[in-house]
Design a protein around this motif. Structure first.
Motif, mmCIF file in Angstrom:
data_model
loop_
_atom_site.group_PDB
_atom_site.id
_atom_site.type_symbol
_atom_site.label_atom_id
_atom_site.label_comp_id
_atom_site.label_asym_id
_atom_site.label_seq_id
_atom_site.Cartn_x
_atom_site.Cartn_y
_atom_site.Cartn_z
ATOM 1 N N LEU A 1 0.839 -1.194 0.000
ATOM 2 C CA LEU A 1 0.000 0.000 0.000
ATOM 3 C C LEU A 1 0.875 1.246 0.000
ATOM 4 O O LEU A 1 0.594 2.199 -0.719
ATOM 5 C CB LEU A 1 -0.936 -0.001 1.213
ATOM 6 N N ARG B 1 -6.528 -7.382 -1.087
ATOM 7 C CA ARG B 1 -5.551 -6.927 -0.098
ATOM 8 C C ARG B 1 -5.201 -8.106 0.790
ATOM 9 O O ARG B 1 -6.053 -8.931 1.103
ATOM 10 C CB ARG B 1 -6.129 -5.810 0.775
ATOM 11 N N VAL C 1 -8.452 1.719 -2.704
ATOM 12 C CA VAL C 1 -8.122 0.292 -2.713
ATOM 13 C C VAL C 1 -9.308 -0.524 -2.200
ATOM 14 O O VAL C 1 -9.671 -1.550 -2.781
ATOM 15 C CB VAL C 1 -6.845 0.041 -1.873
ATOM 16 N N LYS C 2 -9.945 -0.062 -1.132
ATOM 17 C CA LYS C 2 -11.091 -0.791 -0.569
ATOM 18 C C LYS C 2 -12.231 -0.879 -1.573
ATOM 19 O O LYS C 2 -12.888 -1.919 -1.701
ATOM 20 C CB LYS C 2 -11.562 -0.119 0.719
ATOM 21 N N LEU D 1 0.857 -4.378 4.101
ATOM 22 C CA LEU D 1 -0.348 -4.733 3.371
ATOM 23 C C LEU D 1 -0.020 -4.731 1.885
ATOM 24 O O LEU D 1 0.401 -3.717 1.335
ATOM 25 C CB LEU D 1 -1.460 -3.719 3.667
ATOM 26 N N ASP D 2 -0.179 -5.880 1.243
ATOM 27 C CA ASP D 2 0.073 -5.985 -0.194
ATOM 28 C C ASP D 2 -1.243 -5.892 -0.961
ATOM 29 O O ASP D 2 -2.272 -6.413 -0.532
ATOM 30 C CB ASP D 2 0.766 -7.304 -0.538
ATOM 31 N N ILE D 3 -1.163 -5.242 -2.089
ATOM 32 C CA ILE D 3 -2.306 -5.073 -2.986
ATOM 33 C C ILE D 3 -1.975 -5.827 -4.271
ATOM 34 O O ILE D 3 -0.914 -5.623 -4.862
ATOM 35 C CB ILE D 3 -2.543 -3.582 -3.331
ATOM 36 N N SER E 1 -6.006 4.322 0.567
ATOM 37 C CA SER E 1 -6.713 3.209 1.187
ATOM 38 C C SER E 1 -8.189 3.104 0.792
ATOM 39 O O SER E 1 -8.652 2.016 0.435
ATOM 40 C CB SER E 1 -6.563 3.277 2.707
ATOM 41 N N GLU F 1 -11.365 -3.334 -4.239
ATOM 42 C CA GLU F 1 -11.480 -4.685 -3.687
ATOM 43 C C GLU F 1 -12.954 -5.107 -3.650
ATOM 44 O O GLU F 1 -13.288 -6.239 -4.029
ATOM 45 C CB GLU F 1 -10.879 -4.734 -2.284
#
Length: 147
Positions: free
Chosen positions: A59, A88, A77-78, A98-100, A74, A81
């Motif tokens: 991240l 994540r 990203v959420k 935290l890897d994406i 973030s 996802e």
């Protein structure tokens, strides 16, 4: 060439900040109808571009690539996802990280997005060389600013 007068320097149309804000707003408006069929907003598209270049990535690395702080990245990203485009997870090598990573659906979306730059250039009525020239000028400006 005579130097500009104080009145000329303070004209709205002569302000770099005004030109940049207006251009940014217009660019987002140009991208919106192109990205809608892909189910992406402009900020989400930028996240996907970064992940199509490298996945997985932390991240923090993703936020750095996007020139934003992790707290701003973030929520993007959420949402991606929730849309099933990325996942994540904690890094196997460092559980604090935290890897994406792209999902198969996120990877497949790249093929549909491949024509986005051409569509943008067509809407702008600009050639690749013209777009590169504007981009390079903006990158020099962005790189000159120390925050």
């Amino acid at each position: 060439m005579t130097p500009p007068t104080t009145d000329e320097l303070l004209r709205l149309d002569n302000q770099l900040c005004f030109a940049l804000v207006t251009a940014a707003r217009n660019v987002v408006a140009i991208y919106r109808p192109i990205l809608e069929p892909l189910g992406l907003t402009h900020p989400q598209y930028l996240v996907m571009l970064a992940l199509w270049e490298q996945s997985p990535r932390s991240l923090r690395d993703l936020a750095t690539a996007l020139a934003m702080d992790p707290a701003t990245a973030s929520p993007l990203v959420k949402r991606l996802e929730a849309d099933g485009l990325i996942e994540r997870g904690r890094s196997a090598s460092d559980e604090r990280r935290l890897d994406i990573a792209l999902t198969p659906r996120g990877t497949a979306l790249r093929a549909r997005a491949i024509d986005v730059p051409r569509q943008v250039m067509a809407r702008l009525g600009m050639t690749i060389a013209e777009v590169e020239s504007v981009r390079d000028g903006l990158m020099r400006f962005a790189g000159a600013v120390e925050l």
